[in-house]
Each structure stands twice: as C-alpha cells, then as structure tokens.
Design a protein around this motif. Structure first.
Motif, PDB file in Angstrom:
ATOM      1  N   GLY A 117       0.783  -1.231   0.000  1.00 17.76           N
ATOM      2  CA  GLY A 117       0.000   0.000   0.000  1.00 17.76           C
ATOM      3  C   GLY A 117       0.816   1.282   0.000  1.00 17.76           C
ATOM      4  N   ALA A 118       2.069   1.220  -0.409  1.00 17.15           N
ATOM      5  CA  ALA A 118       2.896   2.430  -0.467  1.00 17.15           C
ATOM      6  C   ALA A 118       2.235   3.418  -1.427  1.00 17.15           C
ATOM      7  CB  ALA A 118       4.308   2.096  -0.928  1.00 17.15           C
ATOM      8  N   ASP A 119       2.087   4.663  -0.969  1.00 17.66           N
ATOM      9  CA  ASP A 119       1.393   5.652  -1.796  1.00 17.66           C
ATOM     10  C   ASP A 119       2.250   6.863  -2.129  1.00 17.66           C
ATOM     11  OD1 ASP A 119       1.497   6.747   0.701  1.00 17.66           O
ATOM     12  OD2 ASP A 119      -0.655   7.106   0.873  1.00 17.66           O
ATOM     13  N   SER A 120       3.540   6.766  -1.888  1.00 15.49           N
ATOM     14  CA  SER A 120       4.464   7.855  -2.218  1.00 15.49           C
ATOM     15  C   SER A 120       5.859   7.261  -2.374  1.00 15.49           C
ATOM     16  CB  SER A 120       4.474   8.909  -1.108  1.00 15.49           C
ATOM     17  OG  SER A 120       5.044   8.367   0.068  1.00 15.49           O
ATOM     18  N   ALA A 121       6.759   8.069  -2.917  1.00 11.63           N
ATOM     19  CA  ALA A 121       8.146   7.609  -3.069  1.00 11.63           C
ATOM     20  C   ALA A 121       8.740   7.274  -1.708  1.00 11.63           C
ATOM     21  CB  ALA A 121       8.977   8.670  -3.772  1.00 11.63           C
ATOM     22  N   GLU A 122       8.501   8.129  -0.729  1.00 14.69           N
ATOM     23  CA  GLU A 122       9.029   7.895   0.614  1.00 14.69           C
ATOM     24  C   GLU A 122       8.485   6.599   1.199  1.00 14.69           C
ATOM     25  OE1 GLU A 122       7.737  10.821  -0.385  1.00 14.69           O
ATOM     26  OE2 GLU A 122       9.509  12.099  -0.362  1.00 14.69           O
ATOM     27  N   ALA A 123       7.209   6.301   0.928  1.00 10.92           N
ATOM     28  CA  ALA A 123       6.597   5.072   1.435  1.00 10.92           C
ATOM     29  C   ALA A 123       7.206   3.838   0.767  1.00 10.92           C
ATOM     30  CB  ALA A 123       5.084   5.101   1.229  1.00 10.92           C
ATOM     31  N   VAL A 124       7.571   3.960  -0.513  1.00  7.74           N
ATOM     32  CA  VAL A 124       8.232   2.847  -1.205  1.00  7.74           C
ATOM     33  C   VAL A 124       9.582   2.588  -0.554  1.00  7.74           C
ATOM     34  CG1 VAL A 124       9.311   2.093  -3.368  1.00  7.74           C
ATOM     35  CG2 VAL A 124       7.038   3.145  -3.405  1.00  7.74           C
ATOM     36  N   PHE A 125      10.359   3.651  -0.319  1.00  7.89           N
ATOM     37  CA  PHE A 125      11.653   3.478   0.337  1.00  7.89           C
ATOM     38  C   PHE A 125      11.482   2.832   1.706  1.00  7.89           C
ATOM     39  CE2 PHE A 125      13.289   6.542  -2.746  1.00  7.89           C
ATOM     40  CZ  PHE A 125      14.544   6.021  -2.995  1.00  7.89           C
ATOM     41  N   GLU A 126      10.530   3.326   2.478  1.00 13.09           N
ATOM     42  CA  GLU A 126      10.295   2.785   3.820  1.00 13.09           C
ATOM     43  C   GLU A 126       9.907   1.312   3.754  1.00 13.09           C
ATOM     44  OE1 GLU A 126       7.214   3.460   7.503  1.00 13.09           O
ATOM     45  OE2 GLU A 126       7.826   5.214   6.333  1.00 13.09           O
ATOM     46  N   ALA A 127       9.021   0.961   2.818  1.00 16.26           N
ATOM     47  CA  ALA A 127       8.574  -0.424   2.681  1.00 16.26           C
ATOM     48  C   ALA A 127       9.732  -1.350   2.326  1.00 16.26           C
ATOM     49  CB  ALA A 127       7.485  -0.520   1.610  1.00 16.26           C
ATOM     50  N   LEU A 128      10.727  -0.811   1.620  1.00 20.92           N
ATOM     51  CA  LEU A 128      11.870  -1.617   1.203  1.00 20.92           C
ATOM     52  C   LEU A 128      13.054  -1.483   2.151  1.00 20.92           C
ATOM     53  CD1 LEU A 128      11.642  -0.940  -2.627  1.00 20.92           C
ATOM     54  CD2 LEU A 128      10.853  -2.955  -1.375  1.00 20.92           C
ATOM     55  N   GLY A 129      12.839  -0.807   3.266  1.00 25.57           N
ATOM     56  CA  GLY A 129      13.886  -0.685   4.279  1.00 25.57           C
ATOM     57  C   GLY A 129      15.043   0.201   3.858  1.00 25.57           C
ATOM     58  N   ALA A 130      14.750   1.215   3.064  1.00 25.04           N
ATOM     59  CA  ALA A 130      15.796   2.118   2.583  1.00 25.04           C
ATOM     60  C   ALA A 130      15.382   3.570   2.825  1.00 25.04           C
ATOM     61  CB  ALA A 130      16.037   1.889   1.096  1.00 25.04           C
TER      62      ALA A 130
END
Length: 92
Positions: free
Chosen positions: A22-35
């Motif tokens: 459910g990542a809804d932003s670039a920052e959320a994608v990074f967070e979801a991938l542990g980066a």
C-alpha cells in the motif's frame, strides 16, 4: 529496470511495495523496502512511478520516453557501487 541506483530499487520492487504494502508515495516505497533516499535524484521519477503503478500502468512503458528517464547518463553519474565516474574532458 532500476528506479533508484543508490539502493538498486527496481520497478518490480516498487510495484510490489505499492500493490502489496500500500505504499502511496516515493518515501513510502523506500520505507517499505527498508531504505532511505540517498542522493535524492530519483524522488521525482519514483513519485511518478508510484502514480503510474497505482493507475495500473507499466512503469517500463513510461521509461520508453528518454526525456522521462532521470538516469539519461546511463548510471555514469553515480554507478550502483557508489563511486562517481570520472568527468569527461572536452579534449578527449
């Protein structure tokens, strides 16, 4: 295809983070991938990729437009291993 060279994040990983976590932003994608964003050059394109994924479209099709590719340098500006490529001299 790589969306972030610093962390070697691919469009498949971003798609998984958006669709499955459910990542809804670039920052959320990074967070979801542990980066965390490093050089931050990819953020605008990553944000565009998130919107493209959420619309059900292919990120790779979007990359066919060379003007849309933030890595038009082919990764020479910051290779995956983190060492900047040597500057090209005008005399060469």
């Amino acid at each position: 295809m790589y969306l972030c060279l610093c962390h070697a994040i691919t469009d498949d990983q971003a798609t998984w983070a958006v669709r499955e976590l459910g990542a809804d932003s670039a920052e959320a994608v990074f967070e979801a991938l542990g980066a965390r964003p490093d050089c931050r050059r990819c953020l605008d394109f990553m944000e565009d990729a998130v919107l493209t994924i959420r619309a059900g479209e292919s990120v790779q099709a979007r990359m066919e437009d060379p003007l849309a590719n933030p890595w038009a340098c082919g990764g020479r500006c910051r290779p995956v291993w983190g060492t900047p490529a040597p500057a090209l001299s005008a005399a060469s």
